[in-house]
Write an enzyme that holds these catalytic residues in place. Structure first.
Site, PDB file in Angstrom:
ATOM      1  N   LYS A   1       2.215   8.856  17.581  1.00 16.14           N
ATOM      2  CA  LYS A   1       2.876   7.871  16.475  1.00 16.14           C
ATOM      3  C   LYS A   1       2.152   6.771  16.566  1.00 16.14           C
ATOM      4  O   LYS A   1       2.244   5.787  17.447  1.00 16.14           O
ATOM      5  CB  LYS A   1       4.385   7.659  16.745  1.00 16.14           C
ATOM      6  CG  LYS A   1       4.976   7.088  15.578  1.00 16.14           C
ATOM      7  CD  LYS A   1       6.534   7.370  15.812  1.00 16.14           C
ATOM      8  CE  LYS A   1       7.369   6.514  14.681  1.00 16.14           C
ATOM      9  NZ  LYS A   1       6.940   5.062  14.128  1.00 16.14           N
TER      10      LYS A   1
ATOM     11  N   ASP B   1       0.799   2.852  15.809  1.00 16.48           N
ATOM     12  CA  ASP B   1       1.444   1.771  15.439  1.00 16.48           C
ATOM     13  C   ASP B   1       0.910   1.020  14.423  1.00 16.48           C
ATOM     14  O   ASP B   1      -0.066  -0.099  14.862  1.00 16.48           O
ATOM     15  CB  ASP B   1       1.781   1.027  16.724  1.00 16.48           C
ATOM     16  CG  ASP B   1       2.996   0.038  16.579  1.00 16.48           C
ATOM     17  OD1 ASP B   1       3.742   0.240  15.392  1.00 16.48           O
ATOM     18  OD2 ASP B   1       3.392  -0.850  17.431  1.00 16.48           O
TER      19      ASP B   1
ATOM     20  N   CYS C   1      10.225 -37.668  31.266  1.00 16.11           N
ATOM     21  CA  CYS C   1      10.564 -38.960  31.280  1.00 16.11           C
ATOM     22  C   CYS C   1      11.760 -39.472  31.779  1.00 16.11           C
ATOM     23  O   CYS C   1      12.438 -40.579  32.027  1.00 16.11           O
ATOM     24  CB  CYS C   1      10.698 -39.446  29.700  1.00 16.11           C
ATOM     25  SG  CYS C   1      12.391 -39.119  29.064  1.00 16.11           S
TER      26      CYS C   1
ATOM     27  N   GLU D   1       1.922  14.771  17.496  1.00 19.78           N
ATOM     28  CA  GLU D   1       0.966  13.812  17.106  1.00 19.78           C
ATOM     29  C   GLU D   1       1.339  12.420  17.784  1.00 19.78           C
ATOM     30  O   GLU D   1       2.426  12.131  17.987  1.00 19.78           O
ATOM     31  CB  GLU D   1       0.949  13.723  15.591  1.00 19.78           C
ATOM     32  CG  GLU D   1       0.727  15.041  14.883  1.00 19.78           C
ATOM     33  CD  GLU D   1       0.986  14.712  13.388  1.00 19.78           C
ATOM     34  OE1 GLU D   1       1.300  13.698  12.970  1.00 19.78           O
ATOM     35  OE2 GLU D   1       0.812  15.882  12.740  1.00 19.78           O
TER      36      GLU D   1
ATOM     37  N   TYR E   1      -2.076  11.687   8.586  1.00 19.60           N
ATOM     38  CA  TYR E   1      -1.117  12.747   9.195  1.00 19.60           C
ATOM     39  C   TYR E   1      -0.393  13.673   8.589  1.00 19.60           C
ATOM     40  O   TYR E   1       0.080  14.546   8.694  1.00 19.60           O
ATOM     41  CB  TYR E   1      -0.105  11.960  10.385  1.00 19.60           C
ATOM     42  CG  TYR E   1       0.353  10.716   9.455  1.00 19.60           C
ATOM     43  CD1 TYR E   1       1.480  10.944   8.480  1.00 19.60           C
ATOM     44  CD2 TYR E   1       0.225   9.637  10.089  1.00 19.60           C
ATOM     45  CE1 TYR E   1       1.856  10.036   8.293  1.00 19.60           C
ATOM     46  CE2 TYR E   1       0.792   8.307   9.617  1.00 19.60           C
ATOM     47  CZ  TYR E   1       1.656   8.671   8.453  1.00 19.60           C
ATOM     48  OH  TYR E   1       2.507   7.662   7.976  1.00 19.60           O
TER      49      TYR E   1
ATOM     50  N   CYS F   1      15.421 -35.137  31.405  1.00 23.75           N
ATOM     51  CA  CYS F   1      14.263 -34.740  30.910  1.00 23.75           C
ATOM     52  C   CYS F   1      13.140 -34.765  32.137  1.00 23.75           C
ATOM     53  O   CYS F   1      13.114 -35.649  32.901  1.00 23.75           O
ATOM     54  CB  CYS F   1      13.625 -35.508  29.756  1.00 23.75           C
ATOM     55  SG  CYS F   1      11.858 -35.123  29.408  1.00 23.75           S
TER      56      CYS F   1
ATOM     57  N   CYS G   1      15.689 -33.450  25.244  1.00 30.68           N
ATOM     58  CA  CYS G   1      15.593 -34.931  25.683  1.00 30.68           C
ATOM     59  C   CYS G   1      16.033 -35.897  24.688  1.00 30.68           C
ATOM     60  O   CYS G   1      15.507 -35.980  23.716  1.00 30.68           O
ATOM     61  CB  CYS G   1      14.293 -35.252  26.066  1.00 30.68           C
ATOM     62  SG  CYS G   1      13.603 -37.167  26.664  1.00 30.68           S
TER      63      CYS G   1
ATOM     64  N   LYS H   1      10.277   7.645  21.165  1.00 30.28           N
ATOM     65  CA  LYS H   1       9.618   6.519  21.492  1.00 30.28           C
ATOM     66  C   LYS H   1       9.635   6.189  22.834  1.00 30.28           C
ATOM     67  O   LYS H   1      10.513   6.225  23.820  1.00 30.28           O
ATOM     68  CB  LYS H   1      10.479   5.229  20.737  1.00 30.28           C
ATOM     69  CG  LYS H   1      10.654   5.451  19.169  1.00 30.28           C
ATOM     70  CD  LYS H   1       9.620   4.458  18.690  1.00 30.28           C
ATOM     71  CE  LYS H   1      10.131   4.127  17.509  1.00 30.28           C
ATOM     72  NZ  LYS H   1       9.897   2.714  16.940  1.00 30.28           N
TER      73      LYS H   1
ATOM     74  N   CYS I   1       9.515 -40.238  24.677  1.00 35.30           N
ATOM     75  CA  CYS I   1       9.164 -39.615  25.917  1.00 35.30           C
ATOM     76  C   CYS I   1       7.879 -39.262  25.756  1.00 35.30           C
ATOM     77  O   CYS I   1       7.367 -38.839  24.582  1.00 35.30           O
ATOM     78  CB  CYS I   1      10.308 -38.301  25.974  1.00 35.30           C
ATOM     79  SG  CYS I   1       9.506 -37.209  27.087  1.00 35.30           S
TER      80      CYS I   1
END
Ligand code: IVH
Length: 682
Positions: A127, A129, A422, A125, A237, A419, A437, A325, A442
């Site tokens: 699976k 989610d 600035c 089957e 299921y 940064c 920063c 999986k 800034c």
């Protein structure tokens, strides 16, 4: 046709027969619509059938049956979910990730049974989610739906379960099954999920990260009428308990459940021998992307039920089933460049700009690189071919660099020590992995601070959008939140060619925002962990921002709902002189930072309240706010310490408990009277 025009039979006997007939018809059309996607009548005709049934049930309320299609949605909010014990433990599945582990599982199965079987028969089957649930039917009627919880006890979510149109409220007469427990996965179809998220974005609500989160969040929503509007679906299921029928195999159980009108997955197959199982699972690795629901693997279950008995289970997993999986969806693509994003607190985050690729149905063009160390560790360079993965989450990740693809043109990335916005120093402070920063002025930081300040949950300044903010900050017209309040018409028109009317509107909005109240101010300041709710709680206990600024960590922690993490964050925010200066400035520009208490007479000091059932004139939050305003507290469960229980329509079991405890019971009128007159009931 208006409801009043619907003909309700004058005699009760005839009404009963007509109601039964209508229910059957509605059930038939539900199946056609939801199960077979093949409606026989128009939506309007369907609505008319439901309306006619509702009219009969209104006229003769004792004719309402629990399985009537009108009983799917109730309008009462749920206080809290009761926990319920499952009929048997809801085990989870052991996981495998490759063919060898599947073959090992098959060997364990063969070793665990006495009989010698060359090729064990398995049912395979998808699976799904979503979220595991158990449904209990008694004499064919759906009595209870619950979440998996810790496997032994889950939460009773019956009102929410009933809103799912593919969950029958009554099992069909075609099955022998009457009293059963079945288990399945509630999920949200992909297309409906996308559509719902688009709507949410339009309504400025946060979109859900993925269908699973959306389904899980919805199933536990306290308001069944909200749940009813969310597109949930289910695949059953397992037949986990049955009082009727005898079955030798899982396959037979599935067939019988289908007969009962339960919704099963169409892609379930039977295969002999593990090699066939592996082939089938591999076939689906690509095909699964075409399904309208997300699956994260396949489940193989031994078909014969006597072998289930023989194999048994560990404390966590059955030994007769295994999950395989699939690896997360991954693809390679070119990393064109690395961009640095500067956040509200100055944090520099590297982002990989990718040549767009399709991954699990979405186009991916950006991926997170987390921080400087991560780039170093993975040796990510601009121009590299990288492997990207989207594993359930919304933000894709760069898994690794495909180094074989390098041709010498790739550039090593120098993480900036300044940064990028600035030019100030970007420092790593203490143990932190992130660079920040250091310049609180800034523009990137200012812009984001202002964006939060003007947002709906904070000062709600309409017209202060990101584009205008960009310009205002770029031109230096606004350097701090306080500067907003110094803006004049001329300045605004020179920065952005705005019309007279919109300039006036914006200035009015900014002016009005001064009086939005302390809670919104606190939220708008952007203190880590201080969201709207925490901000509100703070204002229930403190009258001004100055009080909060001067509160110690211990004092803050004394407040219910404020834990050490939040308290520490508040204290450290106000330890920063820049932030104190900002608050001072805001106060000087006239932003109101005091709580105006109409009546600070705390006549409810020390009184504990419990609310139950639906109130007419108050939402739950309003009632809570009013109680807290006068010093009272609201708790969720009744105990000996509860002083008052406020009872709305359809109260829950809390009322019984309150009566046992001798708690004073107030109806909504008495509750309102008490608050309006600041008088405790005698
Ligand atoms: S069988 C003992 N079948 O996956 C058998 N589970 O980790 C346990 N799930 O909690 C469940 N699709 O919520 C089974 N076809 C399927 C499933 C499935 C999804 C979920 C279920 C369970 C979890 C197992």
């Amino acid at each position: 046709m208006a409801r009043d025009d619907l003909k309700v039979p004058g005699s009760k006997d005839r009404a009963e027969k007509r109601a039964e007939r209508l229910r059957e018809e509605i059930r038939h059309h539900d199946r056609k619509y939801y199960f077979e996607s093949d409606p026989e009548i128009s939506d309007h005709e369907y609505d008319m059938l439901v309306k006619e049934l509702e009219a009969i049930e209104d006229e003769y309320p004792d004719l309402v049956t629990p399985d009537s299609p009108t009983q799917r949605v109730i309008s009462t909010e749920i206080d809290e979910f009761e926990t319920v014990e499952h009929m048997s433990t809801m085990l989870s599945l052991d996981n495998t990730y490759n063919h060898e582990e599947l073959r090992d599982f098959d060997k364990r199965v063969k070793k665990g049974i006495d009989e010698k079987i060359d090729e064990v028969e398995y049912v395979i089957e998808p699976k799904i989610d979503g979220l595991g649930v158990a449904l209990f039917y008694e004499d064919k009627i759906l009595k209870r739906g619950s979440t998996r919880g810790d496997g032994r006890r889950g939460e009773d979510i019956t009102p929410n379960i009933k809103t799912v149109p593919t969950i029958p409220l009554r099992l069909s007469d075609k099955t022998v099954l009457n009293t059963v427990e079945v288990r399945g996965e509630v999920y949200m179809p992909r297309d409906a999920f996308e559509e719902m998220n688009q709507e949410r974005i339009k309504e400025e609500k946060d979109p859900f990260a993925n269908p699973r989160n959306a389904a899980a969040g919805t199933v536990r929503n306290k308001d069944p009428s909200v749940v009813a509007q969310r597109p949930l679906d289910i695949f059953i299921y397992t037949l986990s308990y049955h009082e009727e029928g005898e079955f030798d195999t899982h396959w037979e159980c599935l067939k019988e459940m289908k007969k009962a009108g339960l919704k099963l997955n169409d892609n379930v197959v039977k295969k002999k021998g593990i090699e066939e199982v592996i082939r089938h699972i591999d076939d689906w690795e690509e095909k699964k992307e075409e399904l309208n629901y997300e699956i994260d693997g396949m489940v193989a279950k031994v078909n014969r039920l006597d072998l289930h008995e023989e194999l048994g289970a560990t404390s966590k997993h059955p030994r007769w089933a295994i999950a395989y999986k699939y690896p997360a969806m991954r693809k390679t693509t070119e990393l064109k460049e690395i961009e640095i994003h500067v956040g509200r607190t100055g944090k520099l985050t590297p982002i990989a700009i990718l040549e767009p690729v399709q991954l699990s149905g979405t186009t991916v063009s950006r991926a997170s690189l987390h921080n400087e160390d991560e780039i170093e560790r993975k040796d990510v360079r601009e121009g590299d071919t990288v492997l990207v993965e989207k594993a359930g989450e919304i933000i894709p990740q760069v898994v690794k660099v495909i180094k074989d693809k390098r041709d010498g043109s790739q550039k090593k990335f120098e993480f900036p020590e300044e940064c990028p916005v600035c030019g100030s120093e970007a420092k790593r402070i203490g143990e932190e992995v992130a660079r920040r920063c250091v310049n609180a002025q800034c523009p990137a930081q200012i812009k984001q601070r202002l964006e939060l300040w003007g947002s709906r949950g904070a000062m709600d300044i309409e017209g202060l959008g990101p584009k205008l903010l960009d310009k205002l900050v770029e031109k230096g017209a606004v350097k701090s939140i306080a500067d907003l309040y110094k803006l004049g018409k001329i300045q605004l028109t020179s920065v952005e060619r705005m019309g007279d009317k919109s300039t006036r509107n914006l200035l009015d909005e900014i002016g009005e925002s001064k009086d939005m109240g302390l809670a919104r101010v606190l939220y708008g300041l952007g203190i880590k962990y201080v969201g709207s709710r925490v901000a509100q709680v703070l204002t229930h206990h403190h009258d001004s921002i100055n009080e909060i600024m001067d509160a110690s960590q211990e004092e803050l922690e004394e407040i219910d709902e404020i834990g050490p993490k939040i308290a520490e964050s508040i204290v450290s925010f106000f330890e920063d002189q820049q932030n104190r200066k900002m608050v001072d400035e805001l106060e000087r520009t006239g932003v109101n930072m005091k709580v105006e208490r109409e009546d600070t007479h705390k006549f409810l000091e020390g009184k504990k309240f419990v609310l139950t059932g639906a109130l007419n004139d108050h939402t739950r939050d309003e009632a809570t706010d009013r109680i807290e305003k006068y010093g009272g507290r609201v708790t969720s469960a009744v105990s000996g310490a509860t002083d008052y229980i406020v009872v709305g329509e359809n109260p829950g079991s809390k009322l019984d408990k309150a009566k046992e405890e001798g708690t004073t019971v107030l109806n909504e009128d008495e509750f309102s009277y008490m608050l309006d007159n600041k008088e405790l009931p005698t």
